[in-house]
Motif scaffolding. Structure first.
Motif, PDB file in Angstrom:
ATOM      1  N   THR A 189      74.129 -37.560 -57.968  1.00 26.83           N
ATOM      2  CA  THR A 189      74.691 -36.248 -57.689  1.00 26.83           C
ATOM      3  C   THR A 189      75.755 -35.877 -58.713  1.00 26.83           C
ATOM      4  O   THR A 189      75.816 -34.730 -59.176  1.00 26.83           O
ATOM      5  N   GLN A 244      75.805 -32.720 -61.233  1.00 28.99           N
ATOM      6  CA  GLN A 244      76.920 -31.773 -61.280  1.00 28.99           C
ATOM      7  C   GLN A 244      77.460 -31.618 -62.695  1.00 28.99           C
ATOM      8  O   GLN A 244      77.783 -30.515 -63.116  1.00 28.99           O
ATOM      9  N   LYS A 298      71.611 -25.983 -56.602  1.00 32.70           N
ATOM     10  CA  LYS A 298      71.080 -25.090 -55.568  1.00 32.70           C
ATOM     11  C   LYS A 298      69.881 -25.707 -54.845  1.00 32.70           C
ATOM     12  O   LYS A 298      69.621 -25.395 -53.695  1.00 32.70           O
ATOM     13  N   TYR A 299      69.161 -26.594 -55.512  1.00 32.61           N
ATOM     14  CA  TYR A 299      67.988 -27.212 -54.902  1.00 32.61           C
ATOM     15  C   TYR A 299      68.348 -28.360 -53.955  1.00 32.61           C
ATOM     16  O   TYR A 299      67.548 -28.736 -53.113  1.00 32.61           O
ATOM     17  N   LEU A 300      69.529 -28.918 -54.107  1.00 32.12           N
ATOM     18  CA  LEU A 300      69.919 -30.038 -53.255  1.00 32.12           C
ATOM     19  C   LEU A 300      70.016 -29.616 -51.800  1.00 32.12           C
ATOM     20  O   LEU A 300      69.650 -30.375 -50.901  1.00 32.12           O
ATOM     21  N   ASN A 301      70.497 -28.412 -51.548  1.00 31.41           N
ATOM     22  CA  ASN A 301      70.599 -27.931 -50.173  1.00 31.41           C
ATOM     23  C   ASN A 301      69.244 -27.584 -49.578  1.00 31.41           C
ATOM     24  O   ASN A 301      69.128 -27.441 -48.369  1.00 31.41           O
ATOM     25  N   GLU A 302      68.255 -27.426 -50.412  1.00 28.02           N
ATOM     26  CA  GLU A 302      66.915 -27.066 -49.939  1.00 28.02           C
ATOM     27  C   GLU A 302      66.025 -28.279 -49.689  1.00 28.02           C
ATOM     28  O   GLU A 302      64.912 -28.126 -49.211  1.00 28.02           O
ATOM     29  N   THR A 356      67.894 -32.730 -45.991  1.00 25.08           N
ATOM     30  CA  THR A 356      69.206 -32.167 -45.701  1.00 25.08           C
ATOM     31  C   THR A 356      69.156 -31.140 -44.583  1.00 25.08           C
ATOM     32  O   THR A 356      70.182 -30.686 -44.115  1.00 25.08           O
ATOM     33  N   VAL A 357      67.963 -30.766 -44.160  1.00 26.81           N
ATOM     34  CA  VAL A 357      67.798 -29.828 -43.055  1.00 26.81           C
ATOM     35  C   VAL A 357      67.038 -30.552 -41.950  1.00 26.81           C
ATOM     36  O   VAL A 357      65.837 -30.394 -41.798  1.00 26.81           O
ATOM     37  N   TYR A 405      66.086 -39.964 -48.872  1.00 31.72           N
ATOM     38  CA  TYR A 405      66.843 -38.907 -49.538  1.00 31.72           C
ATOM     39  C   TYR A 405      67.085 -39.267 -50.999  1.00 31.72           C
ATOM     40  O   TYR A 405      66.901 -38.454 -51.898  1.00 31.72           O
TER      41      TYR A 405
END
Length: 81
Positions: free
Chosen positions: A15, A19, A27-31, A35-36, A52
């Motif tokens: 990560t 960064q 932006k793709y990490l949250n998708e 993570t959901v 993950y």
């Protein structure tokens, strides 16, 4: 088998590289599906962390490979190779 702490350290390392060097990937990490969570009380365990990490590493490696290929193609189009 690795511990949660070891896998978390590897996740943090990848990560941080993203960064610092490829912020456009953030932006793709949250998708990412992991993570959901579907469960209302998702369990954090070694298996889920490893999954993950594997997905994160795959995203990173695929992006870097595509990025490098794009760079090589651009250089060859300008006659530098």
């Amino acid at each position: 088998m690795e511990t949660e702490e070891e896998i978390n350290a590897k996740i943090m390392k990848v990560t941080m590289v993203i960064q610092e060097n490829y912020p456009e990937l953030l932006k793709y990490l949250n998708e990412m599906p992991i993570t959901v969570p579907i469960d209302s009380n998702p369990e954090v365990n070694v298996k889920n962390l490893q999954k993950y990490y594997d997905n994160l590493l795959s995203l990173f490696r695929n992006y870097v490979a595509e990025h490098q290929l794009k760079y090589v193609n651009q250089r060859s189009d300008t006659g530098h190779l």
